[in-house]
Design an enzyme around this catalytic site. Sequence first.
Site, PDB file in Angstrom:
ATOM      1  CG  ASP A 111     -24.614 -13.832 -37.005  1.00 29.85           C
ATOM      2  OD1 ASP A 111     -25.828 -14.097 -37.098  1.00 29.85           O
ATOM      3  OD2 ASP A 111     -23.954 -13.998 -35.965  1.00 29.85           O
ATOM      4  CG  HIS A 116     -25.384 -17.395 -35.952  1.00 30.84           C
ATOM      5  ND1 HIS A 116     -24.847 -16.492 -35.062  1.00 30.84           N
ATOM      6  CD2 HIS A 116     -26.097 -18.278 -35.194  1.00 30.84           C
ATOM      7  CE1 HIS A 116     -25.216 -16.803 -33.838  1.00 30.84           C
ATOM      8  NE2 HIS A 116     -25.966 -17.891 -33.887  1.00 30.84           N
ATOM      9  CB  SER A 147     -25.227 -18.519 -30.594  1.00 28.84           C
ATOM     10  OG  SER A 147     -26.505 -18.037 -30.931  1.00 28.84           O
TER      11      SER A 147
END
Length: 306
Positions: free
Chosen positions: A249, A280, A150
């Site tokens: 995601d 995610h 991320s």
Amino acid sequence: MSIVAEAPGYLQVFSDGSVKRFAPETFPSRQPHNKYKFKDLVIDPSKPITARLFLPESSASRLPVLVYFHGGGFCVGSTTWLGYHHFLADFSVTSQSIVLSIDYRLAPENRLPIAYDDCYSSLEWLSHQVSVEPWLQSADLSRVFLSGDSAGGNISHNVAIRASSDKLPHVKIKGLLLIHPYFGSQERTEKEMADGAAKDVEMNDMFWRLSIPEGSNRDYYGCNFEIQDLSVAKWKEFPAAVVYVAGLDFLKERGVMYTLFLAKQGVKEVELVEAEGESHIFHVFSPDSEATRLLQQQMSKFIQSH
């Protein structure tokens, strides 16, 4: 005093500028394990920047080094979180790599580019400490890899951009392993404008608003990867990159766009790997899952081939 920004269960930002974080379960700094050992280190006490170092039980004389940057929208996250500890400890064993997991300063108290600066300084620390830190005696600094999930994937990219211009003594970055990278731009993508996307867009916008410099928008260079001042020659020298995306995601679209962007710039080796049916940062929430084991094996294969 009112709440002006919130990620439920993780973060509250108040109108007076104060911040409250809710940390999930953490892994203590000292607990023995028979396949690896780990310890916490101070990279720079003045900032502060700290790290958790993982060393697998290995007979090999030279081990590659993975420098990992955690996610959390630049605002939350830690090397001590249970999911990160288990994922990186297991990965260290699976890949037979030394793993250096970095705790950088968080926004909104420390807005970008502070996280980039902190994480780049961890590479400088690595180049200087390899000769004095006993646990780095087997480190092969000609095979250093940058990784993160991320926001940490975003950091990996931006640290690599800086390293392409600044020469790090002893450190050779051989590859990037970006997991569900967090990027954005002022221009909305097709998925971001689709029905049902408003909640995800609002959360992403909030983290960007908290992390980019005040007065900037989502075309800030750290957010929009297309805003990069890098020559054609530098792009051709850019490290090999593998981008991992998850089928469920919301950020998958940006990850695919990033992969295509690198290929268009002339980066010699770019690969996209999708975990179908996964969400995610599934590897942090489910570090013992089959999907996580597969991700670790895929990452290990990439490192072993470079």
